[in-house]
Design an enzyme around this catalytic site. Structure first.
Site, mmCIF file in Angstrom:
data_model
loop_
_atom_site.group_PDB
_atom_site.id
_atom_site.type_symbol
_atom_site.label_atom_id
_atom_site.label_comp_id
_atom_site.label_asym_id
_atom_site.label_seq_id
_atom_site.Cartn_x
_atom_site.Cartn_y
_atom_site.Cartn_z
ATOM 1 N N SER A 195 0.838 -1.184 0.000
ATOM 2 C CA SER A 195 0.000 0.000 0.000
ATOM 3 C C SER A 195 0.886 1.252 0.000
ATOM 4 C CB SER A 195 -0.951 -0.055 1.202
ATOM 5 O OG SER A 195 -1.994 0.860 1.037
ATOM 6 N N ASP A 201 -8.338 -6.347 -5.020
ATOM 7 C CA ASP A 201 -7.973 -5.040 -4.455
ATOM 8 C C ASP A 201 -8.779 -3.949 -5.167
ATOM 9 O OD1 ASP A 201 -6.755 -2.694 -3.585
ATOM 10 O OD2 ASP A 201 -4.725 -3.521 -3.636
ATOM 11 N N HIS A 238 -8.003 -5.254 -0.587
ATOM 12 C CA HIS A 238 -6.704 -4.566 -0.497
ATOM 13 C C HIS A 238 -5.845 -5.078 0.678
ATOM 14 C CE1 HIS A 238 -3.854 -1.253 -0.610
ATOM 15 N NE2 HIS A 238 -4.110 -1.001 0.660
HETATM 16 N N1 LIG Z 1 -5.274 -1.004 6.139
HETATM 17 C C1 LIG Z 1 -3.967 -0.508 5.893
HETATM 18 C C2 LIG Z 1 -3.702 -0.252 4.464
HETATM 19 C C3 LIG Z 1 -4.339 0.997 3.955
HETATM 20 O O1 LIG Z 1 -3.818 1.343 2.744
HETATM 21 C C4 LIG Z 1 -3.691 0.698 6.744
HETATM 22 O O2 LIG Z 1 -4.605 1.216 7.353
HETATM 23 O O3 LIG Z 1 -2.546 1.110 6.827
#
Ligand SMILES: N[C@@H](CCO)C(=O)O
Ligand SMILES: CC(=O)SCCNC(=O)CCNC(=O)[C@H](O)C(C)(C)COP(=O)(O)OP(=O)(O)OC[C@H]1O[C@@H](n2cnc3c(N)ncnc32)[C@H](O)[C@@H]1OP(=O)(O)O
Length: 364
Positions: free
Chosen positions: A146, A312, A345
């Site tokens: 991410s 995702d 994701h």
């Molecule tokens: N759920 C993860 C990934 C978000 O992109 C976060 O909160 O860092």
């Protein structure tokens, strides 16, 4: 595994992409494993939006380990018997590195909204300073998912000789309007919450009762981390047993889940940091500062490993494929893996068994 958070202090200026300067600043970090004599066994791990430098191991008294504990440790994919792993908290965050609620100088008042906008480029430049301080000028690999995957790609482009391998999961080459729109829910919900006080809240205002605006905004975020199929699997249309079906605020399980997770989140995460990090994600564009994305990508010298997840809905597999196509066109060394997953994701945090062997192979 012994875990200890360290903090590095920098009195030299950090020149930011915006033209502003952050000075002084601090970076909180953790390391796992042993640095070898040649300093040739370093793996840099980069965290996502709400993560921290605590990637592995369990603090005494904690119920849960670091966010990538399943991947980092003795004999695991990122094997701490072989590698010296470093994970830093990004600047702008709220877990020990300098962020909007840190003291500004010389007033010693928190920066609040006077904190400069920071970008992914700025986050990695700060990490480069830390590594230089530790006498590390080259790493075996940079890996992250991410926003961590954005940082890994940015390292590849901005510092072509820095890493042998770049592993970027569940990321993109530039944040699309779809994702910016999800983030907008959080931005507006935070800004419009009267308890936010235009950023002039006290440090411990939200320790007991989190900011509603952050909790509500995080619901939009959390939806984007899952998928319709994973919600079907996790909750079905199940209704909370003690809630009445015909009570207006009676809840489906998915609603209870969202309430539980986002209310908790708003007591842990600082709202200003959320705004600043979301801004860094929104402004991410690998081609900024270069003639084109192709120009940026063609600078890369490291082997690039792109991992996407089929479900995702935040950063679609096609976005990672787009980078892969450019690398292919340019004859650069890369691998591309689309992991079959229905989780969404956050599969990069949860379904480690679906890609840990791949990481192991890359690092062999
Ligand atoms: N759920 C993860 C990934 C978000 O992109 C976060 O909160 O860092
Ligand atoms: C990326 C980084 O760098 S680190 C950041 C990682 N953290 C986040 O992303 C924060 C958001 N959290 C999440 O998305 C998830 O909790 C993850 C990705 C961390 C873990 O996902 P999973 O292992 O699938 O856990 P799951 O989502 O089922 O459970 C999360 C919590 O909801 C609870 N829960 C599950 N079902 C329900 C339900 N029906 N009602 C209420 N609560 C529920 C679980 O008990 C768990 O509680 P706990 O945190 O107190 O243990």
């Amino acid at each position: 595994m012994k875990i200890e958070t360290k903090t590095a202090h920098f009195s030299s200026p950090l020149y930011l992409e915006s033209g502003r300067i952050l000075e002084p600043y601090e970076i909180a970090y953790e390391t796992y494993g042993e640095l070898n004599e040649e300093k040739s066994n370093v793996i840099l791990v980069c965290h996502a939006l709400s993560g921290s430098h605590h990637a592995a191991g369990t603090y005494e008294g904690d119920r849960k380990p670091g966010w990538w504990d399943g991947l980092i440790g003795d004999g695991k994919a990122i094997d701490t018997t072989r590698y010296f792993v470093i994970c830093t908290n990004v600047i702008g965050s709220c877990f020990g590195s300098t962020g909007p609620m840190s003291e500004s100088y010389p007033s010693l008042e928190p920066y609040r909204l006077k904190f400069p906008v920071v970008t992914i480029k700025d986050m990695i430049r700060a990490q480069m300073h830390l590594l230089s301080d530790l006498g590390i000028y080259h790493v075996r690999a940079v890996i992250g998912g991410s926003m961590g995957g954005m940082q890994a790609l940015q390292f590849a482009v901005d510092y072509p000789n820095f890493a042998d391998d770049i592993i970027s999961l569940a990321a993109t080459y530039a944040t699309r309007p779809w994702t910016i729109a999800f983030n907008k829910v959080a931005v507006e919900a935070i800004r419009r919450d009267p308890r936010f006080k235009h950023g002039n809240y006290a440090k411990d205002d939200f320790k007991e009762e989190g900011l509603d605006g952050l909790a509500v905004g995080r619901i939009a975020g959390h939806i984007s981390y899952l998928s319709p199929d994973s919600m079907d699997e996790k909750f079905g249309r199940n209704y909370v047993s003690n809630d009445g079906l015909f009570e207006l605020f009676g809840r489906y399980e998915v609603e209870r889940y969202m309430e539980y997770n986002t209310n908790n989140f708003s007591t842990i995460f600082d709202p200003l940091s959320y705004l600043y990090i979301v801004k860094a994600i929104n402004t991410f564009n690998l081609s900024r500062g270069y003639d084109s994305l192709y120009d940026a990508v063609s600078r890369i010298k490291a082997r690039v490993h792109l991992v996407s997840f089929s479900s995702d809905y935040l950063f679609f597999p096609s976005e990672m494929e787009h980078i892969a196509k450019m690398l292919e066109r340019n004859g650069q060394e890369y691998t591309y893996l689309e992991v079959e997953s229905s989780y969404g994701h956050d599969a990069f945090l949860v379904e480690l068994d679906k890609f840990d062997q791949h990481i192991k192979d890359v690092l062999k």
